[in-house]
Motif scaffolding. Structure first.
Motif, PDB file in Angstrom:
ATOM      1  N   VAL A   1      -5.695   7.476  -4.446  1.00  7.54           N
ATOM      2  CA  VAL A   1      -6.680   6.608  -5.051  1.00  7.54           C
ATOM      3  C   VAL A   1      -7.965   7.626  -4.862  1.00  7.54           C
ATOM      4  O   VAL A   1      -8.306   8.520  -3.676  1.00  7.54           O
ATOM      5  CB  VAL A   1      -6.938   5.532  -4.070  1.00  7.54           C
TER       6      VAL A   1
ATOM      7  N   THR B   1      -8.212  -7.018  -0.297  1.00  7.97           N
ATOM      8  CA  THR B   1      -7.784  -5.974   0.258  1.00  7.97           C
ATOM      9  C   THR B   1      -6.213  -6.039   0.648  1.00  7.97           C
ATOM     10  O   THR B   1      -5.883  -7.218   0.681  1.00  7.97           O
ATOM     11  CB  THR B   1      -8.469  -5.776   1.667  1.00  7.97           C
TER      12      THR B   1
ATOM     13  N   ARG C   1      -5.483   6.155  -9.157  1.00  4.61           N
ATOM     14  CA  ARG C   1      -6.360   4.933  -9.294  1.00  4.61           C
ATOM     15  C   ARG C   1      -7.665   5.246  -9.021  1.00  4.61           C
ATOM     16  O   ARG C   1      -7.804   6.074  -7.927  1.00  4.61           O
ATOM     17  CB  ARG C   1      -6.011   3.690  -8.232  1.00  4.61           C
TER      18      ARG C   1
ATOM     19  N   SER D   1       0.658  -1.099  -0.143  1.00  2.34           N
ATOM     20  CA  SER D   1      -0.013  -0.096   0.051  1.00  2.34           C
ATOM     21  C   SER D   1       0.856   1.060  -0.007  1.00  2.34           C
ATOM     22  O   SER D   1       2.203   1.285   0.365  1.00  2.34           O
ATOM     23  CB  SER D   1      -1.007  -0.200   1.218  1.00  2.34           C
TER      24      SER D   1
ATOM     25  N   TYR E   1      -5.842  -5.388  -8.528  1.00  3.24           N
ATOM     26  CA  TYR E   1      -5.802  -3.845  -8.909  1.00  3.24           C
ATOM     27  C   TYR E   1      -6.611  -3.539  -9.886  1.00  3.24           C
ATOM     28  O   TYR E   1      -7.110  -2.385  -9.649  1.00  3.24           O
ATOM     29  CB  TYR E   1      -4.216  -3.696  -9.595  1.00  3.24           C
TER      30      TYR E   1
ATOM     31  N   LYS F   1      -6.239  -1.163   1.004  1.00  2.00           N
ATOM     32  CA  LYS F   1      -6.325  -0.690  -0.461  1.00  2.00           C
ATOM     33  C   LYS F   1      -6.979  -2.139  -1.105  1.00  2.00           C
ATOM     34  O   LYS F   1      -7.039  -3.157  -0.804  1.00  2.00           O
ATOM     35  CB  LYS F   1      -4.799  -0.672  -0.918  1.00  2.00           C
ATOM     36  N   THR F   2      -7.709  -1.561  -2.185  1.00  2.00           N
ATOM     37  CA  THR F   2      -8.646  -2.715  -2.849  1.00  2.00           C
ATOM     38  C   THR F   2      -8.508  -2.426  -4.262  1.00  2.00           C
ATOM     39  O   THR F   2      -7.591  -1.542  -4.590  1.00  2.00           O
ATOM     40  CB  THR F   2     -10.156  -2.452  -2.509  1.00  2.00           C
TER      41      THR F   2
ATOM     42  N   SER G   1      -9.531  -1.491  -7.977  1.00  8.28           N
ATOM     43  CA  SER G   1     -10.115  -0.332  -8.600  1.00  8.28           C
ATOM     44  C   SER G   1     -11.501  -0.929  -9.504  1.00  8.28           C
ATOM     45  O   SER G   1     -11.390  -1.884  -9.975  1.00  8.28           O
ATOM     46  CB  SER G   1      -9.182   0.504  -9.593  1.00  8.28           C
TER      47      SER G   1
ATOM     48  N   PRO H   1     -15.381  -4.460  -3.420  1.00  5.92           N
ATOM     49  CA  PRO H   1     -14.174  -4.979  -3.332  1.00  5.92           C
ATOM     50  C   PRO H   1     -14.041  -6.578  -3.010  1.00  5.92           C
ATOM     51  O   PRO H   1     -14.764  -7.379  -2.228  1.00  5.92           O
ATOM     52  CB  PRO H   1     -13.497  -4.375  -1.968  1.00  5.92           C
TER      53      PRO H   1
ATOM     54  N   CYS I   1     -10.941   7.236  -4.347  1.00 11.30           N
ATOM     55  CA  CYS I   1     -12.077   6.943  -3.166  1.00 11.30           C
ATOM     56  C   CYS I   1     -11.322   7.479  -1.929  1.00 11.30           C
ATOM     57  O   CYS I   1     -12.038   7.503  -1.027  1.00 11.30           O
ATOM     58  CB  CYS I   1     -12.014   5.472  -3.323  1.00 11.30           C
ATOM     59  N   ASP I   2     -10.350   7.464  -1.927  1.00 10.63           N
ATOM     60  CA  ASP I   2      -9.407   8.121  -0.640  1.00 10.63           C
ATOM     61  C   ASP I   2      -9.458   9.818  -0.668  1.00 10.63           C
ATOM     62  O   ASP I   2      -9.879  10.336   0.510  1.00 10.63           O
ATOM     63  CB  ASP I   2      -7.947   7.580  -0.606  1.00 10.63           C
TER      64      ASP I   2
ATOM     65  N   GLY J   1      -9.919   2.932  -7.098  1.00 17.60           N
ATOM     66  CA  GLY J   1     -10.108   2.352  -5.950  1.00 17.60           C
ATOM     67  C   GLY J   1     -11.906   1.831  -6.062  1.00 17.60           C
ATOM     68  O   GLY J   1     -12.262   1.864  -7.302  1.00 17.60           O
TER      69      GLY J   1
END
Length: 517
Positions: free
Chosen positions: A113, A162, A148, A33, A210, A168-169, A171, A159, A115-116, A150
């Motif tokens: 990411v 992880t 990315r 990660s 990924y 992390k997951t 995408s 997901p 989503c983050d 995510g």
């Protein structure tokens, strides 16, 4: 010592005369990660949260090479550019900073990411990336950004994988490409004025951990993402997803097999995967004939790898992307086969950059012996030298620090420094490569059994430097030579280059290459 007898020295640990030391890192490559950087109190100022396109990142006006100048532009790096780079753990920045500050002109990358950054629609926080961009710029290094998606409110799917401490997951495909494009454009508009000129979309999509979508969906994503990058900046470059190192072994063997070179394909497979066979159960087996090779190429993973290799070629051909990105962790001796494949499947004029370069060797014979040993040191030189000599424009080594407490305690991916920050012999050698290449012209070296690279016109130098191996290397009068990571050896006018040797020349490269004709 007479002029005919070369001065042979052991490569210095700190290479202070060269004025450079290599960066450090503690990163689990490929499957690890991306750690968050330290808080602003450790990294310096950063911008606050802002919505897409909103806010102005913190900057440090002034004349420091690589810093942001008034008006938000990036100053050129003093002393020239080196194609070498490093990837490090931002949580350990304070320990690494003395080395990082000497890698001016080099490269690193950072992955974030969607989503983050935007965990809830409309609530965007750029502060983590802001700190990374600002600190990298202050070091005089060039940052490459990887984006990315995510999986979250913005994407399809749930997901299935992880990894890492930050969970992390893979995408997923964006539910709405217009929303995705708006996010990408806002990122480019934010960071291009700060010197970030290359933006990669996704990462190692040949792995289900990924990319959770289909190939058709990825094609759509890449097309839309590329449009968004260019909408954000006319000068920004779009970089492809960078496939995993193992993927290229499939491509090399498949290409030879389709050309009718069965034995060549079998040999290429076994050579490329010399250090992988048996490390993943029966997923990467040794092959003996066309049937056994075809069986592995026809496996689910084989088909996936070949599908995304073909996509990488197609994206470059139709100019969806400007740059092809590769990852490489195999034995140095297969670099020529990799380069041959890449040049055959990449349009002429498309830059090829190695955002991840390392050395994979699990278990016995690996990295368990203290500093990694002379063999590891030599292989680092051989890998990087061949990539640069082949015209790979960026080469980023990782991981640069040993992580004995990580999930791979036998250190299958080789670090250039130890956990406490001490520089291994391999780190010294790469520091020398960085010093020699900064602002210099790279020239492939080949002749009389020797292979390597030469650098001419390095910043602040009237001389030149070569790194060669494979036999007895001539050392002109007035030059000096160092056996990489070993005790010095040599005779009148020559040095034993069975292992890689660095030769510093007082004049042009022709004083060395002329003796190889």
């Amino acid at each position: 010592m007479s002029a005919a007898r070369p001065a042979v020295r052991r490569m210095p640990r700190a290479l202070l005369a060269a004025g450079v030391a290599l960066t450090l890192t503690l990163l689990t490559a490929c499957t690890g990660s991306e750690p968050a950087p330290p808080p602003a109190s450790q990294l310096g100022s950063s911008s606050s949260s802002a919505g897409p396109g909103g806010g102005t990142p913190g900057s440090t006006p002034g004349s420091t090479p690589g810093s942001t100048q008034p008006g938000g532009t990036s100053a050129p790096v003093a002393g020239g550019v080196t194609p070498l780079g490093a990837k490090w753990d931002w949580a350990r920045f304070a320990s690494y900073q003395p080395y990082l500050s000497t890698l001016k002109g080099g490269y690193t990358y950072y992955e974030f990411v969607w989503c983050d950054i935007e965990p809830t629609q409309g609530q965007v926080d750029w502060s983590t990336v802001d700190r990374v961009v600002e600190r990298t710029r202050s070091l005089g290094m060039t940052l490459l950004l990887k984006i990315r998606t995510g999986m979250c409110w913005a994407t399809d799917g749930e997901p299935q994988f992880t990894r890492g401490q930050t969970d992390k997951t893979e995408s997923g495909m964006p539910k709405d490409l217009a929303t995705y494009q708006a996010f990408i454009t806002s990122a480019v508009q934010r960071y291009a004025p700060q010197g970030v000129t290359e933006f990669a979309l996704e990462n190692e999509v040949n792995s289900p951990s990924y990319w959770g979508g289909t190939p058709d969906q990825l094609q759509q994503l890449m097309t839309s993402g590329a449009e968004a990058v260019r909408a954000g900046s006319r000068t920004a470059k779009v970089v492809d997803f960078g496939l995993a190192s193992t993927t290229y072994g499939y491509g090399i063997a498949d290409r030879l097999l389709k050309a009718g070179d069965v034995q060549g394909a079998v040999d290429a497979w076994n050579s490329y995967f010399e250090r992988r066979i048996g490390t993943r159960g029966d997923k990467i087996p040794q092959v003996t004939d066309a049937a056994s090779l075809q069986a592995v190429l026809d496996s689910d993973q084989g088909k996936r790898n070949l599908t995304y290799l073909a996509m990488a070629t197609r994206l470059a051909q139709d100019k969806t992307v400007d740059v092809r990105q590769i990852h490489f962790y195999e034995k140095w001796s297969v670099v020529p086969a990799l380069v041959t494949y890449l040049k055959a499947t990449t349009p002429a004029g498309t830059p090829i950059e190695a955002w991840e370069v390392g050395r994979f060797l699990r278990g016995e014979g690996g990295e368990g012996a203290g500093d990694g040993g002379d063999a590891a040191t030599g292989e680092v030189v051989q890998t990087l030298s061949q990539l640069m000599a082949a015209g790979i424009t960026i080469t980023i080594w990782l991981p640069l620090a040993v992580n004995p407490s990580g999930r791979n305690s036998d250190e299958p991916r080789f670090g250039l420094i130890d956990p406490a920050g001490g520089v291994r012999p391999a780190g010294d050698v790469v520091s020398a490569l960085a010093a020699a290449s900064r602002g210099a012209k790279a020239v492939p070296i080949s002749g009389k059994g020797l292979t390597g690279i030469g650098f001419e016109g390095a910043s602040g130098s009237s001389g030149s430097t070569v790194f060669v191996w494979g036999g007895q290397a001539p050392v002109p009068a007035g030059a000096s030579a160092a056996v990489a990571g070993d005790d010095p050896t040599g005779a009148s006018g020559t040095v034993d280059a069975t292992s890689p040797v660095q030769i510093d020349l007082p004049g042009p490269l022709s004083s060395f290459t002329g003796a190889l004709k």
